[in-house]
Design an enzyme around this catalytic site. Structure first.
Site, PDB file in Angstrom:
ATOM      1  N   GLY A  88       9.639  -4.232  -5.448  1.00  0.00           N
ATOM      2  CA  GLY A  88       8.581  -4.217  -6.246  1.00  0.00           C
ATOM      3  C   GLY A  88       7.391  -4.812  -5.638  1.00  0.00           C
ATOM      4  O   GLY A  88       7.400  -5.388  -4.415  1.00  0.00           O
ATOM      5  N   ARG A 112       3.613  -9.156  -3.740  1.00  0.00           N
ATOM      6  CA  ARG A 112       2.329  -9.709  -3.471  1.00  0.00           C
ATOM      7  C   ARG A 112       1.130  -9.049  -3.664  1.00  0.00           C
ATOM      8  O   ARG A 112       0.221  -9.022  -3.089  1.00  0.00           O
ATOM      9  CB  ARG A 112       2.393 -10.438  -2.180  1.00  0.00           C
ATOM     10  CG  ARG A 112       2.793  -9.405  -1.022  1.00  0.00           C
ATOM     11  CD  ARG A 112       2.662 -10.006   0.394  1.00  0.00           C
ATOM     12  NE  ARG A 112       2.951  -9.021   1.267  1.00  0.00           N
ATOM     13  CZ  ARG A 112       3.032  -9.138   2.570  1.00  0.00           C
ATOM     14  NH1 ARG A 112       2.326 -10.264   3.126  1.00  0.00           N
ATOM     15  NH2 ARG A 112       3.353  -8.450   3.446  1.00  0.00           N
ATOM     16  N   ASP A 120      11.203   2.197   0.629  1.00  0.00           N
ATOM     17  CA  ASP A 120      10.206   1.631  -0.259  1.00  0.00           C
ATOM     18  C   ASP A 120       8.678   1.511   0.530  1.00  0.00           C
ATOM     19  O   ASP A 120       7.640   1.138  -0.294  1.00  0.00           O
ATOM     20  CB  ASP A 120      10.407   0.215  -0.619  1.00  0.00           C
ATOM     21  CG  ASP A 120      10.623  -0.690   0.679  1.00  0.00           C
ATOM     22  OD1 ASP A 120      11.714  -0.587   1.069  1.00  0.00           O
ATOM     23  OD2 ASP A 120       9.913  -1.632   0.549  1.00  0.00           O
ATOM     24  N   ASP A 172       1.698   0.389   4.004  1.00  0.00           N
ATOM     25  CA  ASP A 172       2.459  -0.677   4.413  1.00  0.00           C
ATOM     26  C   ASP A 172       2.320  -1.063   5.842  1.00  0.00           C
ATOM     27  O   ASP A 172       3.170  -0.777   6.595  1.00  0.00           O
ATOM     28  CB  ASP A 172       3.673  -1.034   3.864  1.00  0.00           C
ATOM     29  CG  ASP A 172       3.762  -1.176   2.364  1.00  0.00           C
ATOM     30  OD1 ASP A 172       2.625  -1.685   1.898  1.00  0.00           O
ATOM     31  OD2 ASP A 172       4.628  -1.445   1.629  1.00  0.00           O
TER      32      ASP A 172
END
Length: 510
Positions: free
Chosen positions: A113, A116, A275, A285
């Site tokens: 999840g 941050r 993810d 990311d």
């Protein structure tokens, strides 16, 4: 099929002490919408950001400001600084963190999840498209596991520069609006300082969101999520007889196009967990990413990747593996194993065709069998000589254009005789196919950047910023967001990396 109950998510942690989170005056015009949060509490947890101590500006992307339709003058104000540091929230915004799961390094990691990151919501950009605005480094969430919810200045600079550079290169990616810093200490391998990067994208939904509900056998939210994504971003799939299989196929094609562009420009992601894979085919990311210096197909940019799972030349195979994982998650909706498998396997042929098209364009040639043979021979010579990837392609374009001598091109190779032989074949094919070489060279210059955010350029910028000089961040951003501009060709931004650059290491904390 019915939902299976699961353990309730932990309550959101209380806000940290310090500045109170209060409404901020907002830029002119935007009406905030909830984005993914509109699907309900099964998907997100609402909570405020944790205020950043004494925030200050580090950098702002002028192009992102323009693309979002924000007022550049407002971006200089205190209200903007507070908002994008997590010390204030917009009117009518209810920030949230989303839950997802995933495979990390090929192993099922269970629930993950936004550990941050908080999404403020979505508003329409200058083109009228909805963009979710997310603060990364905004503090603890229910999904932080053993983390502190903060981001450090070092990794935030890398994401800020990297994402805007990729956008300028024409590669699908999440974007970065701005970066704020603080003297607040954050503990990693050493004590570092906190930062918040504000990033945006149409959506941050990942393969892992689908895996989360499938693993818990929660079919209703799985279907809700798929329907939401299809209706919003893949509406053409609604016309198909198997809309969920059509959706998976479109994700496979978008992912193939993204990975092909990564490989063509020499970009290594470093941690392609499920993810970290965008359902919209966006680069997502920026952790231990790297643009190749010496051309080494097996290069591993993440020193946490002991087995080399995410080596540069394995990225296409990993993307295919991740698509199989997504297919497995969507199988309860597709209800046809062969259709799901075929949809995921649409990746490979589209990747190869797209990659070859990009690479032959870098050569200034039409994509045909002869061009592909020349390409393979060239890549072999480049690997043998560990040629600097970005500089070689740029020099080749300039040589075709007629602005650098052949000797400068040959200097890239230790196997000069073999390269000279290849060059004769290439020149003969190029001249016979295209005619006027200077014009071909000009086109090649738009396919071969002069500047990419190399590790050492980022490192120099990080070290200066850690000493309080953030000007270099803005300077590097300017170079990386105009990467094809010839004004950079003979500057340090386009130079060979220094010897010490080979010793730089990156990990998942990068």
């Amino acid at each position: 099929m019915s939902d299976v109950s699961s353990t309730p998510l932990p309550a959101p942690p209380p806000p940290t002490t310090g500045a109170e989170t209060v409404p901020a005056s907002q830029p002119e015009g935007p009406a905030w919408s909830p984005g993914l949060a509109e699907l309900g509490d099964a998907f997100v947890t609402h909570l405020p950001p944790h205020p950043l101590q004494d925030p200050h500006w580090v950098a702002i992307s002028p192009q992102a400001v323009a693309d979002l339709g924000l007022d550049p003058l407002w971006m200089q104000e205190e209200d903007a600084l507070r908002l994008f540091s997590g010390n204030a929230v917009p009117h009518a915004s209810q920030p949230w963190a989303s839950v997802y799961s995933g495979h990390q390094f090929g192993v099922w990691a269970g629930q993950l999840g936004d550990g941050r990151a908080l999404t403020l919501g979505a508003f329409r950009d200058a083109s009228g498209s909805l963009q979710e605005i997310q603060l990364k480094g905004s503090g603890l969430t229910p999904y932080s596991r053993h983390g502190d919810g903060r981001a450090v200045l070092r990794s935030s600079i890398r994401e800020f520069i990297g994402s805007e550079a990729m956008h300028a290169l024409g590669i699908p990616t999440t974007r970065a609006l701005c970066l704020t810093g603080s003297s607040e200490p954050v503990y990693r391998e050493t004590v570092e300082t906190a930062a918040v990067v504000t990033r945006f994208a149409p959506s941050f939904i990942r393969f892992g969101h689908f895996e989360h509900f499938a693993a818990r056998r929660q079919w209703t939210p799985l279907r809700q999520l798929a329907d939401h994504v299809i209706h919003t971003w893949y509406p053409e799939c609604l016309q198909e007889t198997q809309p969920y299989a059509a959706f998976l196929r479109q994700v496979s094609l978008r992912t193939a196009e993204m990975i092909a562009q990564w490989q063509a420009v020499g970009f290594a992601h470093g941690v392609m967990n499920t993810d970290n894979m965008s359902i919209l085919g966006l680069t997502l990311d920026y952790g231990p990413f790297q643009f190749l210096d010496a051309y080494d197909p097996g290069h591993i940019c993440n020193h946490s990747d002991h087995a080399g799972r995410y080596a540069f030349d394995r990225q296409p195979d990993v993307a295919q593996w991740n698509l199989y994982a997504l297919a497995q998650a969507l199988l309860p909706l597709i209800e046809d194993g062969e259709a799901a498998k075929a949809a995921a396997e649409a990746f490979a042929p589209h990747f190869h065709a797209t990659w070859q098209s990009h690479m032959t364009r870098k050569l200034g040639l039409q994509d045909d069998a002869r061009a592909r043979a020349l390409l393979q021979d060239l890549l072999t010579l480049m690997r043998m000589s560990r040629v600097d990837y970005t500089r070689f392609w740029r020099t080749l374009a300039r040589w075709v254009q007629g602005t650098v001598p052949q000797e400068q091109l040959e200097d890239h190779f230790t196997c000069r005789a073999e390269f000279r032989e290849w060059l004769q074949k290439y020149q003969a094919h190029l001249s016979g196919e295209q005619g006027v070489l200077p014009q071909v060279g000009a086109v090649m210059l738009q396919a071969n950047p002069a500047v990419v955010p190399r590790n050492y350029l980022c490192q120099n910028t990080i070290e200066a910023a850690e000493q309080g000089n953030s000007r270099l961040v803005q300077d590097l951003l300017e170079a990386c967001t105009s990467p094809f501009d010839s004004r950079w060709d003979d500057t340090p931004y386009a130079a060979l990396p220094p010897a010490w650059a080979a010793g730089l290491t990156l990990s998942c904390s990068s």
